[in-house]
Every structure is written in structure tokens, then in C-alpha cells.
Scaffold this active site. Sequence first.
Site: not given
Length: 693
Positions: A475-476, A479, A482
Site C-alpha cells: 500500500h505505502e 503511494h 505515485h
Amino acid sequence: MDDVTANPLLEPWDTPHGLPPFDRLLPAHFKPALEAAMREHRRELAAIAGDPAPPDVDNTLAAFDRAGALLGRVAAVFYNLTASATSPELQAVQREMAAPLAAHHSAVYMDAALYARVAALHERRAGLGLDPEALRLLERVQLDFERAGAALAPAAQQRYAEVMQSLARLTTRFAQNVLHDESTWQLPLQGEADLAGLPEPLRASLRQAGAERGAAGPVVTLARSLVVPFLTASTRRDLREQVWRAWVGRGEQPGEHDNREVARDILRLRQEQARLHGQASYADHALQDTMAGSRAAVQQLLDEVWPRALAAVERERAALAAQRQAEGGDDGGPIEPWDWRYWAERVRRERYAVDEAEVKPYFELDRVSAAAFDCAQRLFGLRFELRADLPVYHPDVRAYEVRDADGSLRGIFLLDHYARPNKRSGAWMSALRWQSRNAAGGGQRPVILNNNNFARGAPGEPTLLSLDDARTLFHEFGHGLHGLLSDVRYERLSGTQVLRDFVELPSQLFEHWIAEPEVLQRHARHWRTGEPIPAELVQRLQRAQRFNQGYETVRYTASAIVDMAVHALTETEPPADLCAFEAALLREAGLPHGVGLNHRLVHFQHLFAGSGYAAGYYVYLWAEVLDADGFGAFREAGNPFDPAVAARLRRWVYASGNSVEPGAAYRAFRGRPPTVQPLLLKRGLLEAPVTAG
């Protein structure tokens, strides 16, 4: 320290890739550096505001986007250190500078001359012939000014600035109070009786936690990566209750670090902030700049999920109760919050033959990190090259050069995996530098950080992750991608600086790959033998993946309901007892006994350690609608690494930042708007796909 000339924060950084010279930085450097950087920023803005030439994109909009580079550089280092490697000295500077930094922000966005130039451009935007990205920047900057109070009357502006300074002080205090409770509490485990039921990898992590805190033996701390496994495995119900009560009681201890009145003060000021903007509640103000747009849209999503999740919880409760009775553990009382994870794990073992102790040896931390890197390479062509010579702020941190498929440098990635007493809880992505082609000197590459809070293995032993921990890492990392893959002209539109109910899409979407059988077979290998995870175990994990999702969904949705309710209040004065308000609200909503919620208000840092997720905790669910629907594009292609789908994903989701309206960006990737059914199926809240009739 008044001599700014000797301050390394203000000197040119001749380090590789212009990284901060962490080894030279002292807490005493930050106050004078921040003050000097604010002065420099004001000089830059005065030059823009005083330009005699009529405003245009270059002399106003692009110049405003470039301004404040020094302040951005110093503040990024400061905030990353106060989150990841703080100290009493840094915390004191953080408290002292919270209000001045907020005052500076208000002064920037309430500068009448600056606002007049931006507003003049905005008024003429249809006739300026702007390209889409410049037009998007103009619209976002105009909205930034308006939401910061630029259009308010002078007296209201002054009060608004005072409110924002007070909020900055209070949110800093809230976060430091939570960190105090998390870093000071521990439960020593005395002898084998206290360790009953705990698998050896968890015991090793508890011993290491004790060693790091100077204890004579193993201890449970309030790191989530210790709390959840302990509640799941310990057969000592009395100790589980102690750990659970300490975990949910963070921020509620009487005395200097009590957050109950701090949270009320924050809510009071947020309500005043909303009223100054002409809104009835803070939620109405916050939701204006979101994909959802209104409380009604958020409520529609919560109403879609909540009753289905409640029904799923009752099915799960029946399974837990039956398991408890079968094992002779039924004392006639209800399943309490400190019991649920324990009995859920017993059901998981019995019904799905999945045992956490069997699974974790296949998820060694370095291998899971390598899996994330490999997925990024197969999807987007990225390579992560470890650089042990790059400056970092703590020995735990690993630094990587990130290169594109053609070998060009894409950015720098810092990875900080482990829990520490001087590091805030949770997991997050941040940036020391955002990607931009508008920066002075022709552009800048991003420097992105990932922080986790995994419990370190004992010396010489591996750090083993649960499957949930592995998802958190992915998940991180989503990010992080991104930020790293951002490809925009203007820094204001870069990376994760998107609407907040879009920001979780890239992260939650990337979680899907850790559960892909192809990825598991390639990277999930037993830490002792190197053998790949058995295909039969992967099948068992897949069969079990929807189990206990009612519990997880209710806990998350309950927190989102509380967040929206407390920020939707229209009264000037918040509830006198926030804990009683929270409890009454959850009773009325029908929160089942024994389930609890992800975050109670008194330690809900998403809401009260800053404003980023205030009236916005729903965004994880909103983004999950997008990610569940979006991953379907790979399913439809028949390949989780399909090159054409991956290229669209990179272009429209990971690279476009805020340069494209998020709904349009999603449609460009997916070819259509999202539907909610994939989310409901993913969480086991629908028995079968919904088809047109």
C-alpha cells in the site's frame, strides 16, 4: 542559533542528488532556517505581486509555483524528521514553529496583490488559450487562495489567520500526545505463562522490543505490528485485555497528555473556520473540494456498505461462538473486543487450514520489499538500485536510485521499515522533494519516502510479516510510486497532491499484486529453506481471504461514520464529552458488541494530527470502489502485468498527479466510470455478481 550563515539547512547541498546533509543537522538549526526561508519566500512573492507587467501564466502562475523552494526544502526535512526520528528538542521546535508557519501560510494566501493577479487570470481563463495543465493549475491555485480565506473581508481574514495558527498548535500537540502514550507504555511478559500461545517469530520480536527499551525480557509495546499479533495468538485472555485497553485508551489518560479537550478545541475552531467560509459545518467545507462533493454522496456509499457489513459480522460472530464452544472456551459471556481476533484466528485455522504461524515464514521483510520492486519493474519498467553511500537520517533507512526502463534517473526512494520509540505510529508516504519541470534550473526529480512500523526481528533473525503487514508495505509503496512516477510541469500538481478521495487509489490498487499467485510463487519463499510458498497454501489463503471481512469493514466504516458525524455538527460548541458522543453514536448505528472501530477520536491522528483526512476518512472506501473496479482491467486482460493496461495505469493514475480531473483520469484508464459491485464482492458483502436484468 542566530547565525544563519553557518546553518547547513540554508547552504547549498553538495550531497549526491542534493539530499539533505543529515549528519550535519541539529534541532537548533531548524528555527532560524525556517524563519530565514519564510523571509526569502516573502521576498519572492513581493516581486511577483509588484511586477508592473500585466499578469500572465509565466510571471504570475508559474512564478508562484516556483516560489518558496527554500522553505519547501527546509520544511520537508523538518516534518519528516519530526515524524520519523524525533527528539524532545525537535518536538520543542515543532511546538514553537507551528503557529508561525501557519501564519506565514495565511499571509501568502491573503496577500491582496497576489490574489488580484491570480484572480485576474482566472477571470480571463477562457480567452487565454491555456493548455490543459496550465488551466488546471490556474483553477487549483485560485481555489487554494479562496479556501485559505483570500476572498474574506479584512476582519474575517484576521480572525481566520488566528484560527489557523491555533489549529496548527493544537494538531501538533495532539500528535505529540499520542506519540507519548505509544512510546511510554509497555507490558513486560514474565516467563512462559505470559508467552502462552505466541509463535516463536512473535516471541523474538517481543524480545527485541524489550531489548530496544532496556527491559530485561520481552515486552508488548503499542506498535500495531506487535498489538495485533498478540491479540491474535495469546491464549492469556487477561493479558489480551490489558493490551487492548492500552491500545484503545491512547490519548485518553488524564494529565498533561490527555487529548480529550485538545480534540474539542480543534473541533470548535474547525466549526468557526467553516462558518467564516459560509458553511454550516466543517464537513460541508471540507467536502467541497473532493470527488464526493457532498455529505449526501459520502452517506450513500456508507449506506451501501454498512448494513451488508453488519450482516457479515453476525455470520462471523456465529462462527466464532461455535468455535469457542467447541474448544471449551465458552464462559457464558459475550465475545469481547480483546477476544475477536483470537477466536477468528481459531476459526481460520479450523475452516480454512490457514495458520498465521504457517504463513509468516514465507513473508520475510526483504523478500516482500523485493516483490514490490519487481512488480514495479514488470508493470512500469522501474529499477530500484540500492545506494549505501547516500545520506540518510537513521541507520534503518535504505536509499535507492530509481531508474526508468531506458536507464534514466526517475527519482530517489528512501525506505524506513521499522518501529522506533521516536517514530510516530502507522505507515505513510512523504516527500523531501516533489517532481516538477517548472522548478528553477529546468526541473527536479522527486525524493520519496516510505515509512512503516514493523516490529524488528531479533539480531540475526529475520523480520517476518503477516499477510496484512505485506499488504501495508505494498500500500505505502503504491503511494511511493505515485510520487516517483509523477510526470507534470508544475509542482503544485505533482505526485500525491490530488483530491483526497483519489489519493488512496494508487496505493490500494497496488495492494492487489501481493495476493497474485504469480507474485507469491516468485517471491514468497520460506526464510529458512528458500522453498516457494506451496500452491496449496496459496489456494487456502485465497479461500480464506473474505473471512472476517465483515469485522474489518465494520471497524473501518464505524470510524468513517464517527468522523463524518463529529465534523457535520453545526453547533458552535462541540459535545462536552467526546468519548460519550462517540459511544452513543455507535450504539445508535448498531455497532455490534466486541467489534470496536479502527480509531477512537482521542487518538485519531488522521483527523486531529492535521486536517488532511478530517471529514475525509471515508476516502479509503471511496478509493476501494475505484481500486476493486480498476484491477478488473487486468483480470479482463487475462494478465496481472498486461503491458497495455499497465501503460494506461501509469499514464492516467500514477503519472498525471493533479493535472487531470480525477474522474476523467479514472475514465481514461478504465474506459468507463467505476461501479461499486467489485468492492462488495471483494469484501464478501455480495454473494454473487450483480447482473443486469
